[in-house]
Design an enzyme around this catalytic site. Structure first.
Site, PDB file in Angstrom:
ATOM      1  N   HIS A 194      -8.162  85.630 -75.498  1.00 56.91           N
ATOM      2  CA  HIS A 194      -6.861  85.261 -74.920  1.00 56.91           C
ATOM      3  C   HIS A 194      -6.994  85.168 -73.408  1.00 56.91           C
ATOM      4  O   HIS A 194      -7.688  85.971 -72.783  1.00 56.91           O
ATOM      5  CB  HIS A 194      -5.751  86.232 -75.332  1.00 56.91           C
ATOM      6  CG  HIS A 194      -5.954  87.657 -74.921  1.00 56.91           C
ATOM      7  ND1 HIS A 194      -5.663  88.116 -73.660  1.00 56.91           N
ATOM      8  CD2 HIS A 194      -6.390  88.742 -75.613  1.00 56.91           C
ATOM      9  CE1 HIS A 194      -5.906  89.422 -73.592  1.00 56.91           C
ATOM     10  NE2 HIS A 194      -6.371  89.825 -74.764  1.00 56.91           N
ATOM     11  N   ASP A 250      -4.439  85.293 -71.225  1.00 59.59           N
ATOM     12  CA  ASP A 250      -3.427  86.016 -70.441  1.00 59.59           C
ATOM     13  C   ASP A 250      -3.859  87.465 -70.190  1.00 59.59           C
ATOM     14  O   ASP A 250      -4.702  88.017 -70.902  1.00 59.59           O
ATOM     15  CB  ASP A 250      -2.048  85.984 -71.130  1.00 59.59           C
ATOM     16  CG  ASP A 250      -2.054  86.572 -72.536  1.00 59.59           C
ATOM     17  OD1 ASP A 250      -3.020  86.317 -73.285  1.00 59.59           O
ATOM     18  OD2 ASP A 250      -1.110  87.305 -72.880  1.00 59.59           O
ATOM     19  N   ASP A 283     -10.407  92.820 -70.606  1.00 60.78           N
ATOM     20  CA  ASP A 283      -9.370  92.379 -71.567  1.00 60.78           C
ATOM     21  C   ASP A 283      -8.774  91.059 -71.109  1.00 60.78           C
ATOM     22  O   ASP A 283      -7.718  91.049 -70.510  1.00 60.78           O
ATOM     23  CB  ASP A 283      -8.305  93.466 -71.678  1.00 60.78           C
ATOM     24  CG  ASP A 283      -7.283  93.170 -72.759  1.00 60.78           C
ATOM     25  OD1 ASP A 283      -7.528  92.283 -73.581  1.00 60.78           O
ATOM     26  OD2 ASP A 283      -6.233  93.824 -72.764  1.00 60.78           O
ATOM     27  N   GLU A 295      -1.138  86.442 -75.721  1.00 57.19           N
ATOM     28  CA  GLU A 295      -1.565  87.433 -76.716  1.00 57.19           C
ATOM     29  C   GLU A 295      -0.871  88.762 -76.446  1.00 57.19           C
ATOM     30  O   GLU A 295      -0.425  89.445 -77.354  1.00 57.19           O
ATOM     31  CB  GLU A 295      -3.085  87.624 -76.667  1.00 57.19           C
ATOM     32  CG  GLU A 295      -3.643  88.484 -77.808  1.00 57.19           C
ATOM     33  CD  GLU A 295      -3.670  89.975 -77.512  1.00 57.19           C
ATOM     34  OE1 GLU A 295      -3.856  90.767 -78.438  1.00 57.19           O
ATOM     35  OE2 GLU A 295      -3.490  90.375 -76.340  1.00 57.19           O
ATOM     36  N   GLU A 296      -0.785  89.109 -75.162  1.00 54.02           N
ATOM     37  CA  GLU A 296      -0.252  90.423 -74.778  1.00 54.02           C
ATOM     38  C   GLU A 296       1.240  90.543 -75.068  1.00 54.02           C
ATOM     39  O   GLU A 296       1.803  91.619 -75.012  1.00 54.02           O
ATOM     40  CB  GLU A 296      -0.503  90.680 -73.281  1.00 54.02           C
ATOM     41  CG  GLU A 296      -1.979  90.675 -72.883  1.00 54.02           C
ATOM     42  CD  GLU A 296      -2.751  91.899 -73.370  1.00 54.02           C
ATOM     43  OE1 GLU A 296      -2.171  92.735 -74.081  1.00 54.02           O
ATOM     44  OE2 GLU A 296      -3.950  91.990 -73.036  1.00 54.02           O
ATOM     45  N   GLU A 302     -12.343  90.965 -78.007  1.00 52.76           N
ATOM     46  CA  GLU A 302     -11.615  92.067 -77.345  1.00 52.76           C
ATOM     47  C   GLU A 302     -12.603  93.191 -77.035  1.00 52.76           C
ATOM     48  O   GLU A 302     -13.625  93.328 -77.711  1.00 52.76           O
ATOM     49  CB  GLU A 302     -10.508  92.614 -78.265  1.00 52.76           C
ATOM     50  CG  GLU A 302      -9.354  91.659 -78.499  1.00 52.76           C
ATOM     51  CD  GLU A 302      -8.290  91.674 -77.405  1.00 52.76           C
ATOM     52  OE1 GLU A 302      -8.468  92.415 -76.405  1.00 52.76           O
ATOM     53  OE2 GLU A 302      -7.307  90.936 -77.546  1.00 52.76           O
ATOM     54  N   HIS A 328      -5.652  97.217 -69.403  1.00 55.31           N
ATOM     55  CA  HIS A 328      -4.251  97.431 -68.991  1.00 55.31           C
ATOM     56  C   HIS A 328      -4.109  98.480 -67.885  1.00 55.31           C
ATOM     57  O   HIS A 328      -2.999  98.817 -67.501  1.00 55.31           O
ATOM     58  CB  HIS A 328      -3.355  97.850 -70.185  1.00 55.31           C
ATOM     59  CG  HIS A 328      -3.317  96.835 -71.287  1.00 55.31           C
ATOM     60  ND1 HIS A 328      -2.351  96.841 -72.262  1.00 55.31           N
ATOM     61  CD2 HIS A 328      -4.111  95.775 -71.568  1.00 55.31           C
ATOM     62  CE1 HIS A 328      -2.575  95.836 -73.107  1.00 55.31           C
ATOM     63  NE2 HIS A 328      -3.645  95.184 -72.703  1.00 55.31           N
TER      64      HIS A 328
END
Ligand SMILES: [Zn+2]
Length: 386
Positions: free
Chosen positions: A73, A75, A105, A137-138, A165, A359
């Site tokens: 992903h 984003d 990530d 995705e997030e 991931e 994150h």
């Protein structure tokens, strides 16, 4: 290893695109499309309805079914209120670690996959290698869902997928789904002294929660005998029950926020069907007998389908062979993997970096992890070559 320096340069470029889920990812996707095109890939970009987001699908090798998808992903999560040592959108290399938002990530994996593209293109590939880079995705795998629908509509049938991931390059063959809902009850307000003249939304919400509790028990008995998950069965959690204003007022509105984490798709179907039946045949008729306009509405907040571990999984077996890994594992976090599995593909999650850094401020991926990832992707190219 020239590919490593190439990869870190691509990662530097990718981190410089601030693709926070709330913002456009078009510039980033444009950059990736350009690189893949220059490597000789056939690139398709699918924009979403807003025109601000896009998915990328690209193919190297023959135009046939049975390909291998490398998926990531584009984003990233926001950096708001996070204390970073360096600018999160300028990659910084310190002591063998590459820092920046999205480093693990999951722009690290995307950079590695794109860096491999010219090497794959130089090979005589016996089956296609696809690149799938998604948006949002997030925020609930919105891009992944759109991409999978697109692939289905076009009749594309890849056989396997690696979702990159951050797993520290461990091979992950399963994770639970995560389905979140808000169920809204609209009744009829009234004075507390005349309960039969109103429709008490909170009391109906409580009945709904009781049903969730019964389902919670039933799900334990539906537990697959060989489940490796912790806990091994599908769980339900009532996260919030909101409604009412005062002791003597019949509440007209109530809301139940709840989630379930299915270990198998059949459990999710079972719960949804049971609740649908319970509402349409029990709760709603009772509510509407007093006020025909009373209603129950379930809002889907997100449905990230799980990745069900399978006895037969060709990509697991292949990557085990390539990396010499002697174990596979499950993870507690959700990914886009289940979406690809629903298309009938064999899927694993395997990528550089650790979810422990995802994150967080000072997110990083180590050069060592990137080397391991490139080595796996290179061997994959050998394997797929004619
Ligand atoms: Zn991620």
């Amino acid at each position: 290893m020239t590919t490593l320096s190439e990869t870190t340069e691509i990662l530097r470029d990718l981190i410089a695109f601030p693709t926070v889920s709330t913002d456009s990812n078009l510039a980033c996707i444009g950059y990736l499309a350009d690189r893949l095109e220059r490597a000789g890939a056939r690139v398709e970009v699918y924009q979403d309805d807003t025109g601000a987001k896009a998915n990328l699908w690209a193919t190297l090798g023959p135009d046939t079914d049975g390909g291998i998808v490398l998926s990531g992903h584009s984003d990233v999560v926001p950096v708001t209120d996070q204390d970073w040592t360096s600018d999160p959108f300028v990659m910084d290399e310190r002591a063998g670690l590459l820092y920046g938002r999205g480093a693990c990530d999951m722009k690290g994996f995307i950079a590695a996959a794109v860096a491999m593209a010219p090497l794959y293109a130089a090979r005589d590939l016996a089956r296609p290698i696809h690149f799938a880079f998604t948006h949002d995705e997030e925020t609930g795998c919105l891009g992944g869902q759109a991409l999978v629908t697109e692939l289905q509509n076009r009749g594309y049938r890849p056989a396997m997928a690696i979702i990159g991931e951050p797993t520290e390059m461990r091979i992950i063959e399963g994770h639970k789904g995560c389905f979140e809902y808000s169920t809204h009850f609209h009744g009829l307000e009234g004075h507390g002294s005349g309960p039969d003249l109103g429709v008490n939304a909170v009391e109906y919400a409580v009945r709904y929660v009781s049903r969730l509790l019964e389902l919670k028990d039933k799900l334990r008995h539906r537990c697959p005998p060989d489940s490796q998950f912790e806990p091994p069965w599908t769980t339900i959690n009532t996260g919030a029950l909101i409604g009412g204003v005062a002791h003597n007022v019949i509440p007209g509105k109530a809301r139940v926020d709840w989630e379930m984490r299915p270990v198998q798709k059949s459990d999710a179907d079972f719960v949804k069907q049971d609740l649908h039946h319970f509402c349409t045949h029990h709760l709603l008729p009772a509510m509407q007998a007093v006020d025909p306009s009373a209603s129950i509405h379930t809002e889907v907040i997100g449905e990230v389908v799980g990745l069900e571990p399978m006895d037969q999984n060709a990509i697991r077996d292949l990557v085990v062979e390539l990396t010499g890994a002697n174990a596979t594992d499950l993870v507690p976090f959700g990914t886009e993997a289940g979406l690809f599995q629903q298309l009938g593909m064999d899927v694993i999650v395997c990528g550089p970096g650790s979810i422990a850094q995802a994150h967080k401020p000072d997110e990083f991926v180590s050069l060592d992890q990137m080397v391991q990832c490139l080595s796996m992707l290179e061997k994959l190219g050998d394997k797929v070559s004619a």
